[in-house]
Design a protein around this motif. Sequence first.
Motif, PDB file in Angstrom:
ATOM      1  N   UNK A 305       0.828  -1.183   0.000  1.00 48.02           N
ATOM      2  CA  UNK A 305       0.000   0.000   0.000  1.00 48.02           C
ATOM      3  C   UNK A 305       0.876   1.252   0.000  1.00 48.02           C
ATOM      4  N   UNK A 306       0.283   2.380  -0.401  1.00 52.89           N
ATOM      5  CA  UNK A 306       1.016   3.636  -0.396  1.00 52.89           C
ATOM      6  C   UNK A 306       1.157   4.143   1.033  1.00 52.89           C
ATOM      7  N   UNK A 307       2.359   4.527   1.403  1.00 53.69           N
ATOM      8  CA  UNK A 307       2.624   5.017   2.757  1.00 53.69           C
ATOM      9  C   UNK A 307       3.081   6.462   2.639  1.00 53.69           C
ATOM     10  N   UNK A 308       2.266   7.396   3.134  1.00 56.91           N
ATOM     11  CA  UNK A 308       2.558   8.806   2.984  1.00 56.91           C
ATOM     12  C   UNK A 308       3.247   9.402   4.205  1.00 56.91           C
ATOM     13  N   UNK A 309       3.199   8.717   5.341  1.00 53.93           N
ATOM     14  CA  UNK A 309       3.772   9.268   6.557  1.00 53.93           C
ATOM     15  C   UNK A 309       5.277   9.041   6.611  1.00 53.93           C
ATOM     16  N   UNK A 310       5.956   9.825   7.433  1.00 52.05           N
ATOM     17  CA  UNK A 310       7.406   9.748   7.541  1.00 52.05           C
ATOM     18  C   UNK A 310       7.830   8.685   8.553  1.00 52.05           C
ATOM     19  N   UNK A 311       8.991   8.078   8.285  1.00 49.87           N
ATOM     20  CA  UNK A 311       9.578   7.171   9.260  1.00 49.87           C
ATOM     21  C   UNK A 311       9.941   7.956  10.513  1.00 49.87           C
ATOM     22  N   UNK A 312       9.983   7.236  11.654  1.00 46.76           N
ATOM     23  CA  UNK A 312      10.179   7.970  12.897  1.00 46.76           C
ATOM     24  C   UNK A 312      10.664   7.072  14.026  1.00 46.76           C
ATOM     25  N   UNK A 313      11.128   7.707  15.084  1.00 48.67           N
ATOM     26  CA  UNK A 313      11.361   7.073  16.378  1.00 48.67           C
ATOM     27  C   UNK A 313      10.280   7.578  17.312  1.00 48.67           C
ATOM     28  N   UNK A 314       9.572   6.648  17.945  1.00 47.43           N
ATOM     29  CA  UNK A 314       8.598   7.029  18.965  1.00 47.43           C
ATOM     30  C   UNK A 314       9.100   6.552  20.320  1.00 47.43           C
ATOM     31  N   UNK A 315       9.057   7.430  21.299  1.00 47.74           N
ATOM     32  CA  UNK A 315       9.424   7.098  22.671  1.00 47.74           C
ATOM     33  C   UNK A 315       8.129   7.026  23.483  1.00 47.74           C
ATOM     34  N   UNK A 316       7.894   5.855  24.083  1.00 52.41           N
ATOM     35  CA  UNK A 316       6.626   5.598  24.757  1.00 52.41           C
ATOM     36  C   UNK A 316       6.862   5.485  26.258  1.00 52.41           C
ATOM     37  N   UNK A 317       6.114   6.222  27.029  1.00 48.70           N
ATOM     38  CA  UNK A 317       6.204   6.182  28.487  1.00 48.70           C
ATOM     39  C   UNK A 317       5.430   4.966  28.996  1.00 48.70           C
ATOM     40  N   UNK A 318       6.156   4.037  29.638  1.00 51.53           N
ATOM     41  CA  UNK A 318       5.516   2.825  30.153  1.00 51.53           C
ATOM     42  C   UNK A 318       5.587   2.762  31.675  1.00 51.53           C
ATOM     43  N   UNK A 319       5.718   3.946  32.321  1.00 51.21           N
ATOM     44  CA  UNK A 319       5.747   3.950  33.785  1.00 51.21           C
ATOM     45  C   UNK A 319       4.459   3.370  34.346  1.00 51.21           C
ATOM     46  N   UNK A 320       3.341   3.606  33.649  1.00 56.23           N
ATOM     47  CA  UNK A 320       2.099   2.875  33.935  1.00 56.23           C
ATOM     48  C   UNK A 320       1.986   1.792  32.871  1.00 56.23           C
ATOM     49  N   UNK A 321       2.408   0.584  33.221  1.00 53.23           N
ATOM     50  CA  UNK A 321       2.523  -0.482  32.240  1.00 53.23           C
ATOM     51  C   UNK A 321       1.171  -0.848  31.628  1.00 53.23           C
TER      52      UNK A 321
END
Length: 413
Positions: A305-321
């Motif tokens: 499929x066509x992917x229009x969004x940019x590649x990225x690094x996401x940092x996710x807060x898991x202090x509340x698992x």
Amino acid sequence: MKLTYVFLFLVGCLFISCSSDDQQYEYYNVATPITLSVAELRSSVAVLPSQNIVESGKIYAYEQYIFVNDKDKGVHVIDNRNPLQPIKINFLKIPLNRDISIKNNYLYADSGMDLVVFNIADINNIQQIGRVEDVIENYNVEYPENAQLFEWEGYDYATDIIVGWNVVVERREIINYDYESINVSSSGGDVATGSGGSLARFKIVDDYLYAIDASKINVFDIQNLTSPVKVNETYVTWEAETIFHTDNKLFIGTRSGMFIYDISQPSSPQYISDFDHLKFCDPVVVDGNYAYVTLRAGASCMDGETQMLESRLEIINISDIYNPQLEQTYFMDEPYGLGIKGNRLFICDGASGLKVYNKLDVSSLQLLQNYANINAYDVIPLGDKLLMIGANTLTQYNYTDTGIELLSEFTIQ
């Protein structure tokens, strides 16, 4: 001169109308599967002298040795006792192999739908000692990105295993093909284990091997190292990709999100929570209260499929698992594997190279170094050095106070 005109006319007929019904035809990239029988697949595992590499995949470090996957073909074994001059020892020919994991000199490898066991106590005389059949969904089937049509004539799902594709341009009658319907189902004391990168699908935790396939966590009891036993399987979601372990938890990277499981009861992973994202390729590593996820855009991560969004690094807060929350996003070029050592974050950004960040403040990562002249695929931060694989080259770095410095480069030829 007349012959020249005739030749040009015939060539032109390949691309423009040369008969009254040409509007009913079009040229397509047609993919035909290259197959082995199940029997051929299982009989072709072998320990061979060192071989040239075709396409490097993931890396795995165990004691003074490095194991480099050659995608779908097997594993190159490298003696790294002298990091300045690594030496290829041998090659484990394992059709449809992508992952390995090692405990106490026993190496476990996938081969399509099977789990194969090797004794590597004598690295110069590795022995295959076992095989557990039909225990992993064959997630290794990958469709060629440039294919428009698939030719299944002669393919028998019950007896044939797809090991590659032959793609040719053919003139076909125009039909309203339902592309979405195209699918191939796939089939206690001192413990020495190795280290895999963030792209790994295998992970050994104590007496259990956790193996991710296309949709499940497969759980193997390996208390008897020579005879693994599948004891459970837990459905995650379709397109599961990677596994990471910390603090009795498994973090599963999938193309639609990160899933977290508790393994306090090792044989029975229990769902805790998940974090959804748009459809990307998705390895994950965890450090303290944060999960770091690289999301790579592109057709190969979107099933064409066509992917229009940019590649990225996401940092996710898991202090509340039980309630992971997005903390920060950083845009990347072509991220693959990543790793963490102390306050340093290493990201393999494909053709943009290996990037080293200071992650002390996750809200404002600082780029320390960028080795931009290499193709970076996967990375393993060890205690004394950093291993990186990309474009068939194993690169090693020493840690410094401000980042890393090159130790050696070894092209697997």
